[in-house]
Structures are given as structure tokens and as C-alpha cells.
Design an enzyme around this catalytic site. Structure first.
Site, PDB file in Angstrom:
ATOM      1  CG  HIS A 173      38.886  51.942  48.103  1.00 18.06           C
ATOM      2  ND1 HIS A 173      38.808  53.303  47.982  1.00 18.06           N
ATOM      3  CD2 HIS A 173      38.643  51.427  46.864  1.00 18.06           C
ATOM      4  CE1 HIS A 173      38.519  53.600  46.726  1.00 18.06           C
ATOM      5  NE2 HIS A 173      38.421  52.491  46.023  1.00 18.06           N
ATOM      6  CG  ASP A 221      39.412  45.312  41.755  1.00 22.72           C
ATOM      7  OD1 ASP A 221      38.613  45.363  40.812  1.00 22.72           O
ATOM      8  OD2 ASP A 221      40.350  46.096  41.911  1.00 22.72           O
TER       9      ASP A 221
HETATM   10  N1  CMC Z   1      46.069  44.103  52.870  1.00 20.98           N
HETATM   11  C1  CMC Z   1      46.755  44.256  54.032  1.00 20.98           C
HETATM   12  N2  CMC Z   1      47.001  45.445  54.588  1.00 20.98           N
HETATM   13  C2  CMC Z   1      46.534  46.522  53.949  1.00 20.98           C
HETATM   14  C3  CMC Z   1      45.812  46.430  52.740  1.00 20.98           C
HETATM   15  C4  CMC Z   1      45.597  45.156  52.221  1.00 20.98           C
HETATM   16  N3  CMC Z   1      44.920  44.983  51.072  1.00 20.98           N
HETATM   17  N4  CMC Z   1      45.484  47.659  52.321  1.00 20.98           N
HETATM   18  C5  CMC Z   1      45.990  48.501  53.240  1.00 20.98           C
HETATM   19  N5  CMC Z   1      46.616  47.816  54.212  1.00 20.98           N
HETATM   20  C6  CMC Z   1      47.272  48.383  55.405  1.00 20.98           C
HETATM   21  C7  CMC Z   1      48.675  48.838  55.053  1.00 20.98           C
HETATM   22  O1  CMC Z   1      49.624  47.820  55.219  1.00 20.98           O
HETATM   23  C8  CMC Z   1      48.849  49.978  56.034  1.00 20.98           C
HETATM   24  O2  CMC Z   1      49.122  49.437  57.300  1.00 20.98           O
HETATM   25  P1  CMC Z   1      50.110  50.206  58.324  1.00 20.98           P
HETATM   26  O3  CMC Z   1      49.434  51.518  58.608  1.00 20.98           O
HETATM   27  O4  CMC Z   1      50.158  49.287  59.491  1.00 20.98           O
HETATM   28  O5  CMC Z   1      51.410  50.366  57.608  1.00 20.98           O
HETATM   29  C9  CMC Z   1      47.459  50.613  56.099  1.00 20.98           C
HETATM   30  O6  CMC Z   1      46.558  49.546  55.790  1.00 20.98           O
HETATM   31  C10 CMC Z   1      47.260  51.736  55.107  1.00 20.98           C
HETATM   32  O7  CMC Z   1      47.615  51.236  53.827  1.00 20.98           O
HETATM   33  P2  CMC Z   1      48.056  52.117  52.592  1.00 20.98           P
HETATM   34  O8  CMC Z   1      48.782  51.267  51.607  1.00 20.98           O
HETATM   35  O9  CMC Z   1      48.733  53.357  53.067  1.00 20.98           O
HETATM   36  O10 CMC Z   1      46.655  52.533  52.018  1.00 20.98           O
HETATM   37  P3  CMC Z   1      46.410  53.200  50.635  1.00 20.98           P
HETATM   38  O11 CMC Z   1      45.223  54.067  50.811  1.00 20.98           O
HETATM   39  O12 CMC Z   1      47.641  53.812  50.086  1.00 20.98           O
HETATM   40  O13 CMC Z   1      46.094  51.939  49.728  1.00 20.98           O
HETATM   41  C11 CMC Z   1      45.155  50.397  48.274  1.00 20.98           C
HETATM   42  C12 CMC Z   1      44.914  51.653  49.105  1.00 20.98           C
HETATM   43  C13 CMC Z   1      43.890  50.057  47.501  1.00 20.98           C
HETATM   44  C14 CMC Z   1      46.288  50.669  47.256  1.00 20.98           C
HETATM   45  C15 CMC Z   1      45.552  49.245  49.231  1.00 20.98           C
HETATM   46  O14 CMC Z   1      44.503  49.011  50.145  1.00 20.98           O
HETATM   47  C16 CMC Z   1      45.900  47.977  48.465  1.00 20.98           C
HETATM   48  O15 CMC Z   1      47.025  47.844  47.989  1.00 20.98           O
HETATM   49  N6  CMC Z   1      44.922  47.000  48.354  1.00 20.98           N
HETATM   50  C17 CMC Z   1      45.164  45.794  47.624  1.00 20.98           C
HETATM   51  C18 CMC Z   1      45.027  46.040  46.133  1.00 20.98           C
HETATM   52  C19 CMC Z   1      43.590  46.243  45.719  1.00 20.98           C
HETATM   53  O16 CMC Z   1      42.706  45.477  46.094  1.00 20.98           O
HETATM   54  N7  CMC Z   1      43.360  47.254  44.857  1.00 20.98           N
HETATM   55  C20 CMC Z   1      42.032  47.566  44.320  1.00 20.98           C
HETATM   56  C21 CMC Z   1      41.481  48.831  44.890  1.00 20.98           C
HETATM   57  S1  CMC Z   1      39.745  49.077  44.499  1.00 20.98           S
HETATM   58  C22 CMC Z   1      39.644  49.231  42.808  1.00 20.98           C
HETATM   59  C23 CMC Z   1      40.513  50.268  42.213  1.00 20.98           C
HETATM   60  O17 CMC Z   1      40.539  51.424  42.681  1.00 20.98           O
HETATM   61  O18 CMC Z   1      41.156  49.962  41.242  1.00 20.98           O
END
Ligand code: CMC
Length: 378
Positions: A261, A315
Site C-alpha cells: 500500500h 483487497d
Molecule cells: N508485491 C511485491 N512487491 C511489491 C508489492 C507487491 N504487492 N507492492 C510493492 N512492492 C515492492 C515494489 O516492487 C518496490 O520494490 P523495490 O523498492 O525493490 O523496487 C517497493 O515495494 C515499493 O513499491 P511501489 O510500487 O513503489 O509502491 P507504491 O506505493 O507505488 O505501490 C501499490 C502501492 C498498492 C500500487 C502496490 O503495493 C501494488 O501494486 N500492490 C498490488 C496491487 C494492490 O493490491 N492494490 C490494492 C491497493 S489497496 C486498495 C486500493 O487502494 O485500491
């Protein structure tokens, strides 16, 4: 920070001043209008929570009764909206059907009178009342059936489950579903709420505000993740396959749906409540493989990604709960929308109070003074 510094995803940049909800991602705290989500999940219901979010305080008994009565009364949709929805392709995603239908409400209720509290209230009531009916109607019509009329003797969530299945739901199932809606109702400045506020800031109608937010919610990085969680559980198939499956995905740097998140760096407080609710449902209706796979997934992700602050989000367990309730997977995100309408409307109302149209800037990275080359010379 210099004003020209570009932050991808606007991470950490305030896009509004708001008193609707508060999130502490380090401590795992979520409050609606200052009230902890755990307390609302236990003591309130979705419609009361929606009232709290939209009008800023808990309603009195009389205010709540009047609000519930109005929402109940406006549940039906016009036959022309039904007819329009009948012509949607049955293979289309229900989120697209919902976005189109929400926008179409603006055709039927076209007056725009944003300074009039009665107009605001009517729009709030209509959207809260009609969106569940539209989601259920599309579900039945895409299977070739006529939609079911809402039942006035059933409350908000029981009526929605009834309209989906034509059966009166089990009281525990209806209560768990209602808490799910309350948990999804609002979550500060997420992508769809930002969309809603940007659209609201142009002083367009509330149906356009909700339609734009529905479009934004649909993506797999936002509301669409709960659907993908089930796809992933299906792919994993067994507890024994959890570790190899996750290790391979993590190696490939694939995101694990339902985890991580932007704000929470601990387990999402909504996931904690939802896990508990899922267990109640499984206790009553029987445990299955999916639950065991989910628990093992949490264990492995905590071990592998916990140090990066990646834990289950809302989720992850909502998908499990909805599946147990027998809801088709592609309705999970529309159900998220049914709930989040409350938050979007609260932000719409708040935006109108001291509105200034959103007009951010950009950091231009292109060229200048390029000569135009005639087509035959290119
Ligand atoms: N699985 C594996 N690695 C992850 C995940 C994940 N679900 N989420 C983040 N990471 C890692 C990412 O690879 C990165 O690693 P590194 O620093 O080594 O490159 C680090 O954590 C930071 O990730 P980010 O993508 O920069 O983080 P963000 O804040 O931009 O992303 C997110 C937040 C929700 C988009 C992401 O965690 C994600 O894509 N999760 C899966 C989709 C999901 O479950 N979405 C629902 C969110 S909650 C409900 C809503 O808001 O709708």
C-alpha cells in the site's frame, strides 16, 4: 521542495485539505471523521457511516431514519436506464457498465444547482440508492434475466444481496457484507477520490463526478486488485504451491495482488477486520482451500517482503469474503464502487465548499523551436 520538482504519482504531495478521513500508515490507523474504523465496523452500519462521512457527524435517530427512508424510496431505476443497460454487451466488464450507467444518471437528472442544499441531498440519496440497483440489474441482465425489483422491507445490504441472487440473504452474510461496505467507504486521497475531486472542481454534475471516479477505481492497481486476488488464489491451487509460486513472482518482480500500500507500511487495519469477518463466514458456511492458501500467503509474504513494509491490504480479504458469499469475481470492484460512492460524495461536497479548479503544473521535458519539416522531406 522546489515547486518544479516532479514526484511520480504525486507521492507525499497534499492535493486537498480534508476533514473526512485520517490514515496513519505507520501505526495502521484509519478514522472516518475522527472515529476509528474498528469502532464503526462493530457498532455502525454502512448507511449511517455514509451519512457520517458526507455530513460530517453521526446522525440523530430521526436523521438516520429519514435518510434511510429516502435511500430506500429511491432505489428503483428508470425503465429507460434499464433498457439502455440491456443493450450493453454481456461480455463487457460490470465496471464499464457501471461507469456508463452512473454517467447516464446525469441525462435523467440534468438540473445542476450546486448552491442548493436540497439538490445536493437529492443527488447523494439518488447515487447511494441507485448504484447498487444498477450493479445488480446488469448482473441479471447479462445472464438474460429481467432485473429484480428492490425490496423495501430489506435494509441496504440485504436488499443488494437479494437483488443479485433473488434470495433473501442469511443475516450473518448480510451483516458481514454491510461491514465490508463500511470498510471500503472512504480512504483519503486515493486515485479515484482524487479523480472525483478534480472532476468536482470543474463544477460539473455529481453523476459525472462519480462516473469519473468509477473509471479510475477499475484499474488493477486500485479497486481491481480484489478480483486479481481470486485469480491468483486459483492459479496457486494448493497450500504446497504457495511458496514456489510467490518466490517465482517475487523473483520476476511481479506485484502480488492484495499486498502493499502506498500509505500503510503495516497490515492494513481494514484487512485485520476483514480477516476476522472472513473467519466468521467460514465458521458458519465451512472452510475451504482458499482460506488455507490465503493464510499461507500472508505468512510467506511477511517473511519475504515484510522488511519492505509490504503486508496484506483491504483487497486481499475482501476477495475471500465476496467469494464465500457467492458473488461473481467481476462484481468485486463494482461492489467496492458501491461502498466508495459515500467517500466520493463526501469529497464532492467538501470540494464545493471552497472550490478552486484543479490546475497543477508539469515539468516539460520536450524540445523547443523545432522547425516544421514538410511531409515529402521526412
Ligand atoms: N508485491 C511485491 N512487491 C511489491 C508489492 C507487491 N504487492 N507492492 C510493492 N512492492 C515492492 C515494489 O516492487 C518496490 O520494490 P523495490 O523498492 O525493490 O523496487 C517497493 O515495494 C515499493 O513499491 P511501489 O510500487 O513503489 O509502491 P507504491 O506505493 O507505488 O505501490 C501499490 C502501492 C498498492 C500500487 C502496490 O503495493 C501494488 O501494486 N500492490 C498490488 C496491487 C494492490 O493490491 N492494490 C490494492 C491497493 S489497496 C486498495 C486500493 O487502494 O485500491
Amino acid at each position: 521542495m522546489s515547486v518544479c520538482e516532479f514526484k511520480p504519482g504525486l507521492e507525499g504531495i497534499p492535493a486537498a485539505q480534508s476533514s473526512i478521513s485520517f490514515v496513519d500508515g505507520q501505526k495502521g490507523i484509519l478514522e472516518y471523521r475522527g472515529i476509528r474504523i474498528e469502532e464503526l465496523a462493530e457498532k455502525s452500519n454502512f448507511l449511517e457511516t455514509a451519512y457520517l462521512l458526507i455530513w460530517g457527524e453521526l446522525p440523530t435517530k430521526e436523521e438516520l431514519e429519514a435518510f434511510e427512508h429516502e435511500v430506500r424510496y429511491h432505489r428503483r431505476i428508470k425503465y429507460r436506464i434499464r433498457d439502455m443497460m440491456k443493450s450493453f454487451p454481456e461480455s463487457g466488464h460490470p465496471m464499464d457498465a457501471l461507469q456508463a450507467s452512473a454517467a447516464a444518471l446525469g441525462l435523467f437528472y440534468s438540473r445542476r444547482d450546486l448552491d442548493n442544499p436540497a439538490y445536493i441531498r437529492a443527488a447523494v440519496v439518488r447515487l447511494l440508492a441507485k448504484i447498487p440497483t444498477m450493479v445488480a440489474a446488469f448482473q441479471l441482465m447479462r445472464k438474460g434475466n429481467d432485473p429484480v425489483r428492490p425490496r423495501d422491507d430489506l435494509d441496504y445490504s440485504a436488499n443488494f444481496l437479494y437483488m443479485l441472487s433473488e434470495q433473501e440473504p442469511d443475516p450473518l452474510a448480510a451483516r458481514v457484507f454491510d461491514v465490508c461496505l463500511a470498510l471500503h467507504a472512504e480512504h483519503s486521497m486515493n486515485a479515484s477520490t482524487f479523480s472525483a475531486r478534480v472532476t468536482a472542481s470543474t463544477l460539473t454534475d455529481p453523476y459525472a463526478v462519480v462516473a469519473s471516479a468509477v473509471g479510475t477505481l477499475g484499474g488493477p492497481l486500485h479497486g481491481g486488485a480484489n478480483e486479481e486476488v481470486i485469480t491468483m488464489l486459483e492459479e496457486i491451487g494448493s497450500v504446497a504451491n504457495v511458496r514456489p509460486y510467490l518466490e517465482e513472482r517475487i523473483q520476476r518482480k511481479d506485484k502480488i495482488m492484495g499486498f502493499g500500500h502506498r500509505v500503510y507500511k503495516v497490515k492494513d487495519p481494514r484487512a485485520i477486520i476483514l480477516q476476522h469477518l472472513a473467519e466468521k463466514l467460514f465458521d458458519k458456511f465451512g472452510y475451504d482451500n482458499y482460506y488455507d492458501i490465503a493464510i499461507e500467503m500472508e505468512r510467506v509474504i511477511e517473511e519475504k517482503l515484510g522488511q519492505k513494509g509490504i503486508y496484506s491490504n483491504v483487497d486481499f480479504y475482501s476477495g475471500l469474503v465476496y467469494r464465500k458469499l457467492g458473488i461473481p469475481t467481476d462484481l468485486f470492484t463494482p461492489i467496492f464502487a458501491i461502498a466508495r460512492v459515500a467517500g466520493w460524495l463526501a469529497h464532492w461536497k467538501e470540494q464545493l465548499i471552497q472550490n478552486r479548479i484543479y490546475r497543477p503544473t508539469q515539468v516539460y521535458s520536450g524540445l523547443h523551436d523545432i522547425p516544421y519539416i514538410p511531409i515529402e522531406q521526412r
